[in-house]
Scaffold this active site. Structure first.
Site, mmCIF file in Angstrom:
data_model
loop_
_atom_site.group_PDB
_atom_site.id
_atom_site.type_symbol
_atom_site.label_atom_id
_atom_site.label_comp_id
_atom_site.label_asym_id
_atom_site.label_seq_id
_atom_site.Cartn_x
_atom_site.Cartn_y
_atom_site.Cartn_z
ATOM 1 N N THR A 280 -1.531 11.517 3.899
ATOM 2 C CA THR A 280 -0.976 12.790 3.422
ATOM 3 C C THR A 280 -2.132 13.760 3.179
ATOM 4 O O THR A 280 -2.067 14.937 3.533
ATOM 5 C CB THR A 280 -0.203 12.551 2.112
ATOM 6 O OG1 THR A 280 0.687 11.457 2.319
ATOM 7 C CG2 THR A 280 0.548 13.786 1.691
ATOM 8 N N ASN B 37 1.311 8.710 -0.411
ATOM 9 C CA ASN B 37 2.241 9.761 -0.816
ATOM 10 C C ASN B 37 3.386 9.947 0.180
ATOM 11 O O ASN B 37 4.425 10.491 -0.182
ATOM 12 C CB ASN B 37 1.500 11.082 -1.024
ATOM 13 C CG ASN B 37 0.776 11.100 -2.359
ATOM 14 O OD1 ASN B 37 1.401 11.245 -3.393
ATOM 15 N ND2 ASN B 37 -0.534 10.888 -2.342
ATOM 16 N N THR C 120 4.103 29.793 20.622
ATOM 17 C CA THR C 120 3.831 29.598 19.196
ATOM 18 C C THR C 120 3.510 28.138 18.867
ATOM 19 O O THR C 120 2.540 27.846 18.163
ATOM 20 C CB THR C 120 5.055 30.052 18.362
ATOM 21 O OG1 THR C 120 5.370 31.381 18.752
ATOM 22 C CG2 THR C 120 4.773 30.002 16.878
ATOM 23 N N GLY D 214 -8.666 7.582 -6.437
ATOM 24 C CA GLY D 214 -7.416 7.085 -5.846
ATOM 25 C C GLY D 214 -7.561 5.608 -5.499
ATOM 26 O O GLY D 214 -8.551 5.216 -4.885
ATOM 27 N N PRO D 215 -6.580 4.782 -5.890
ATOM 28 C CA PRO D 215 -6.703 3.350 -5.608
ATOM 29 C C PRO D 215 -6.852 3.054 -4.122
ATOM 30 O O PRO D 215 -7.560 2.121 -3.735
ATOM 31 C CB PRO D 215 -5.411 2.750 -6.174
ATOM 32 C CG PRO D 215 -4.512 3.892 -6.458
ATOM 33 C CD PRO D 215 -5.358 5.102 -6.631
ATOM 34 N N ASP D 216 -6.209 3.878 -3.273
ATOM 35 C CA ASP D 216 -6.340 3.663 -1.821
ATOM 36 C C ASP D 216 -7.793 3.797 -1.376
ATOM 37 O O ASP D 216 -8.243 3.097 -0.467
ATOM 38 C CB ASP D 216 -5.457 4.662 -1.054
ATOM 39 C CG ASP D 216 -5.742 6.115 -1.422
ATOM 40 O OD1 ASP D 216 -6.038 6.401 -2.601
ATOM 41 O OD2 ASP D 216 -5.664 6.979 -0.526
ATOM 42 N N ASN E 196 4.138 7.277 3.008
ATOM 43 C CA ASN E 196 4.689 5.982 3.438
ATOM 44 C C ASN E 196 4.163 4.844 2.584
ATOM 45 O O ASN E 196 3.050 4.916 2.050
ATOM 46 C CB ASN E 196 4.298 5.707 4.896
ATOM 47 C CG ASN E 196 5.032 6.618 5.859
ATOM 48 O OD1 ASN E 196 6.240 6.770 5.768
ATOM 49 N ND2 ASN E 196 4.300 7.229 6.757
ATOM 50 N N ASP F 279 0.869 -1.191 0.000
ATOM 51 C CA ASP F 279 0.000 0.000 0.000
ATOM 52 C C ASP F 279 0.899 1.233 0.000
ATOM 53 O O ASP F 279 1.458 1.599 1.034
ATOM 54 C CB ASP F 279 -0.901 -0.053 1.245
ATOM 55 C CG ASP F 279 -1.474 1.304 1.613
ATOM 56 O OD1 ASP F 279 -1.673 2.139 0.722
ATOM 57 O OD2 ASP F 279 -1.727 1.520 2.825
HETATM 58 N N1 LIG Z 1 2.315 6.277 14.064
HETATM 59 C C1 LIG Z 1 2.426 7.545 13.644
HETATM 60 N N2 LIG Z 1 2.601 8.569 14.514
HETATM 61 C C2 LIG Z 1 2.709 9.840 14.080
HETATM 62 N N3 LIG Z 1 2.619 10.201 12.812
HETATM 63 C C3 LIG Z 1 2.449 9.239 11.927
HETATM 64 C C4 LIG Z 1 2.339 7.857 12.260
HETATM 65 N N4 LIG Z 1 2.156 7.137 11.137
HETATM 66 C C5 LIG Z 1 2.157 8.034 10.135
HETATM 67 N N5 LIG Z 1 2.332 9.281 10.601
HETATM 68 C C6 LIG Z 1 2.330 10.518 9.838
HETATM 69 O O1 LIG Z 1 1.016 10.653 9.365
HETATM 70 C C7 LIG Z 1 1.008 11.191 8.067
HETATM 71 C C8 LIG Z 1 0.255 10.268 7.196
HETATM 72 O O2 LIG Z 1 0.928 9.048 7.164
HETATM 73 P P1 LIG Z 1 0.400 7.847 6.301
HETATM 74 O O3 LIG Z 1 -0.914 7.394 6.816
HETATM 75 O O4 LIG Z 1 1.479 6.827 6.240
HETATM 76 O O5 LIG Z 1 0.214 8.601 4.887
HETATM 77 P P2 LIG Z 1 0.092 8.067 3.398
HETATM 78 O O6 LIG Z 1 -0.817 6.865 3.428
HETATM 79 O O7 LIG Z 1 -0.492 9.219 2.654
HETATM 80 O O8 LIG Z 1 1.467 7.725 2.930
HETATM 81 C C9 LIG Z 1 2.454 11.363 7.649
HETATM 82 O O9 LIG Z 1 2.803 12.719 7.807
HETATM 83 C C10 LIG Z 1 3.213 10.467 8.613
HETATM 84 O O10 LIG Z 1 4.511 10.975 8.885
HETATM 85 C C1 LIG Z 2 -6.487 11.800 -2.250
HETATM 86 C C2 LIG Z 2 -5.178 11.054 -2.303
HETATM 87 C C3 LIG Z 2 -4.047 12.010 -2.633
HETATM 88 C C4 LIG Z 2 -4.904 10.433 -0.908
HETATM 89 O O1 LIG Z 2 -3.631 9.833 -0.917
HETATM 90 P P1 LIG Z 2 -2.756 9.540 0.416
HETATM 91 O O2 LIG Z 2 -3.063 10.567 1.428
HETATM 92 O O3 LIG Z 2 -3.153 8.163 0.883
HETATM 93 O O4 LIG Z 2 -1.338 9.533 -0.035
HETATM 94 C C5 LIG Z 2 -5.267 9.858 -3.310
HETATM 95 O O5 LIG Z 2 -6.351 9.068 -3.021
HETATM 96 C C6 LIG Z 2 -5.383 10.366 -4.742
HETATM 97 O O6 LIG Z 2 -4.398 10.732 -5.351
HETATM 98 N N1 LIG Z 2 -6.630 10.382 -5.299
HETATM 99 C C7 LIG Z 2 -6.925 10.764 -6.651
HETATM 100 C C8 LIG Z 2 -8.152 11.626 -6.735
HETATM 101 C C9 LIG Z 2 -9.430 10.997 -6.178
HETATM 102 O O7 LIG Z 2 -9.396 10.049 -5.393
HETATM 103 O O8 LIG Z 2 -10.521 11.465 -6.559
HETATM 104 K K LIG Z 3 -3.562 6.224 2.670
#
Ligand SMILES: Nc1ncnc2c1ncn2[C@@H]1O[C@H](COP(=O)(O)OP(=O)(O)O)[C@@H](O)[C@H]1O
Ligand SMILES: CC(C)(COP(=O)(O)O)[C@@H](O)C(=O)NCCC(=O)O
Ligand SMILES: [K+]
Length: 259
Positions: free
Chosen positions: A132, A9, A184, A107-109, A11, A6
């Site tokens: 992300t 963007n 801040t 988005g595939p996710d 991880n 999986d």
């Molecule tokens: N266990 C965690 N604790 C704190 N921050 C996390 C953890 N896992 C992921 N993150 C942060 O959460 C955000 C989203 O992560 P993630 O779900 O892996 O994103 P994506 O699926 O888009 O790659 C990122 O900024 C990542 O650094």
């Molecule tokens: C919205 C997203 C950027 C989320 O991605 P992620 O935060 O999991 O990296 C991804 O699902 C995406 O690129 N979607 C395409 C546009 C859509 O789903 O309509």
């Molecule tokens: K995701």
């Protein structure tokens, strides 16, 4: 065994499914430059450390970053002697066809989350994925993805503030004790955390009102646990929802004779 990948963007999560349970999960940062050989060195090292003797024979990939798919395909071909199933490609069947505007690429996710959530919880759902971006996926009563909402992710918002304002530092998100910050960092953490609680609550309430039927809210993604601390935003938190969705889609393709 099945390797589920999986890629978000930020991880990339690798999980091994032995046919009845997830036996291991590892996370690495998403970098499109990473080669198949690099993935394999990393993965085989971790498998050795955990003494996992899994023989991987099948691979399924969901990636929100198109450029990484090439190297993940090479990984599957070269090291696991198989062609990976890639969610979103025409050759990968979905249990439910999304109902969205013609020409939209979901988005595939989000497709994977919808499939996993419908399998575990049934229909009429909102799946909130704190990645992300923070995505809200609406899963209809029949299991189809029928649309949703895309909001800036929690860390993406904090990074945006840091980059746009000269005097705002990089901060990590936490749950502040108080709303009124007296420095801040505390002000920024309060703004993002409590603002986000409001964003999630308001978005879900408006989706429910528009949808017109009772819905359950299922949360997943890296930062979901932070928002699952007594604010009653979700009906369930499911850390492995996306991986479960990959398993569901892979099984569906097998049942359909597509593999
Ligand atoms: N266990 C965690 N604790 C704190 N921050 C996390 C953890 N896992 C992921 N993150 C942060 O959460 C955000 C989203 O992560 P993630 O779900 O892996 O994103 P994506 O699926 O888009 O790659 C990122 O900024 C990542 O650094
Ligand atoms: C919205 C997203 C950027 C989320 O991605 P992620 O935060 O999991 O990296 C991804 O699902 C995406 O690129 N979607 C395409 C546009 C859509 O789903 O309509
Ligand atoms: K995701």
């Amino acid at each position: 065994m099945l390797l589920c990948i999986d890629t978000g963007n930020t991880n990339t999560v690798f999980s091994i499914w032995n046919g009845s349970e997830i036996v291991a999960t590892w996370r690495t940062s998403t970098e499109h430059q990473r080669t198949a050989d690099q993935y394999y060195v990393w993965l085989s090292t971790l498998m050795n450390v955990r003494r996992i003797e899994a023989e991987i024979t099948e691979v399924i990939v969901s990636s929100t970053v198109p450029r990484v798919v090439f190297n993940l395909r090479v990984l599957a071909n070269r090291y696991f002697d198989c062609r990976p199933l890639v969610v979103g490609k025409p050759e990968c069947l979905l249990p439910h066809v999304p109902r969205v505007d013609v020409g939209t690429t979901v988005g595939p996710d989000r497709l994977v989350n919808s499939a996993g959530a419908f399998d575990r919880y049934g229909g009429d759902l909102i799946v909130v994925d704190f990645g992300t971006a923070t995505t809200f996926d609406v899963v209809a009563g029949d299991g189809a993805y029928v649309g949703g909402v895309i909001s800036p992710g929690v860390n993406t918002s904090l990074e945006g503030l840091h980059h746009a304002a000269a005097a705002l530092p990089h901060v990590d998100v936490t749950m502040p004790e108080k709303v009124i910050g007296t420095n801040t960092v505390a002000c920024m953490q309060s703004g993002v955390f409590w603002g986000y609680v409001g964003l999630v609550r308001e978005t879900c309430n408006r989706i429910k009102a528009e949808y017109g039927r009772p819905m359950r809210v299922i949360a997943t993604g890296g930062l979901a646990p932070l928002f699952n601390q007594g604010h009653k935003l979700f009906d369930a938190f499911d850390e492995f929802l996306t991986i479960h969705g990959l398993v569901v889609i892979h099984q569906y393709n097998k049942e359909q004779g597509n593999l």
